[in-house]
Design a protein around this motif. Structure first.
Motif, PDB file in Angstrom:
ATOM      1  N   ALA A   1      41.903  39.838  33.677  1.00  0.00           N
ATOM      2  CA  ALA A   1      42.057  38.389  33.865  1.00  0.00           C
ATOM      3  C   ALA A   1      41.172  38.049  34.865  1.00  0.00           C
ATOM      4  N   LEU A   2      41.154  38.807  36.008  1.00  0.00           N
ATOM      5  CA  LEU A   2      40.179  38.245  37.177  1.00  0.00           C
ATOM      6  C   LEU A   2      38.910  38.350  36.528  1.00  0.00           C
ATOM      7  N   GLN A   3      38.456  39.597  35.749  1.00  0.00           N
ATOM      8  CA  GLN A   3      37.052  39.795  35.546  1.00  0.00           C
ATOM      9  C   GLN A   3      36.973  38.571  34.317  1.00  0.00           C
ATOM     10  N   THR A   4      37.740  38.097  33.372  1.00  0.00           N
ATOM     11  CA  THR A   4      37.708  37.020  32.775  1.00  0.00           C
ATOM     12  C   THR A   4      37.223  35.613  33.575  1.00  0.00           C
ATOM     13  N   MET A   5      37.881  35.455  34.549  1.00  0.00           N
ATOM     14  CA  MET A   5      37.900  34.159  35.439  1.00  0.00           C
ATOM     15  C   MET A   5      36.420  34.253  35.945  1.00  0.00           C
TER      16      MET A   5
END
Length: 227
Positions: A46-50
């Motif tokens: 999720a951090l990478q997606t954001m």
């Protein structure tokens, strides 16, 4: 997972981890946060997606931004690209499906939604979510529509998982899917288009809520004023 994500996101946005810094190893983060590795990996994805981090094979996870991207990426496509295409394709497709669907289409969609309403596993639900949208395209009786949805299927699945894990979208999405089916049952082209438009609008609203930087209230000076 949501709690782990918020903890890591806040740490990055506070500057505890600066741009270029490598996050602690998965084993160390699991130990510190007292979570399982699958939960941690979901949060790291999720951090990478954001747009906050990037994962480098064999090297670890590195901070690349101190603020979430306004337009996150899901697979090969940004959220804004997906939404633009979906508005121009899936809304009219729902309308066509309402006037072209067969009894078999309705049975398939109804059965699929019933399974989605009973499903508690996010991965399984997300897989059925993409099948639902493919089935609506199939009911429109134009193979080009299905081909378009097939092309963005992976991105849709990634976005769906993101929204369900962080936005609690599952039950609301099931209700929106139910409204689409009801419009198809009634053969109402306008109602079907409106139901799909509402569904996509809710997707956009939830996505914006997740990626928008959290509001931080300034420390109160009330005690100082009365000291």
């Amino acid at each position: 997972m949501e709690a782990v994500l918020h903890h890591l996101r806040d740490a990055i946005e506070r500057g505890d981890y600066a741009i270029g810094d490598k996050l602690p190893s998965e084993a160390e983060l699991c130990r510190r946060l007292e979570v399982s590795r699958p939960v941690l990996r979901e949060a790291l994805r999720a951090l990478q997606t954001m747009g906050l981090t990037v994962s480098r094979t064999g090297k670890g996870t590195f901070v690349v931004s101190d603020g979430a991207a306004a337009d996150p990426t899901f697979g090969d496509y940004t959220a804004s690209d997906l939404l633009e295409v979906r508005r121009h394709v899936e809304i009219p497709v729902a309308g066509y499906a309402a006037v072209r669907r067969t009894p078999e289409d309705l049975d398939h969609l109804t059965h699929l939604l019933e399974r989605m309403e009973e499903e508690t596993d996010t991965t399984a639900w997300v897989a059925m979510d993409t099948l639902f949208h493919l089935a609506v395209a199939e009911a429109a009786r134009n193979p080009v529509f299905r081909r378009v949805i097939e092309e963005i299927r992976d991105a849709l699945a990634r976005q769906s998982a993101f929204l369900n894990e962080l936005g609690g979208r599952r039950e609301q999405s099931n209700r929106e899917h139910r409204a689409i089916i009801e419009a198809l049952v009634d053969s109402s082209e306008q109602d079907a288009a409106d139901a799909m438009a509402h569904h996509l609008a809710r997707v956009e609203t939830t996505l914006t809520t997740i990626v928008r930087p959290p509001h931080r209230t300034a420390p109160s000076t009330e005690n100082e004023d009365h000291a």
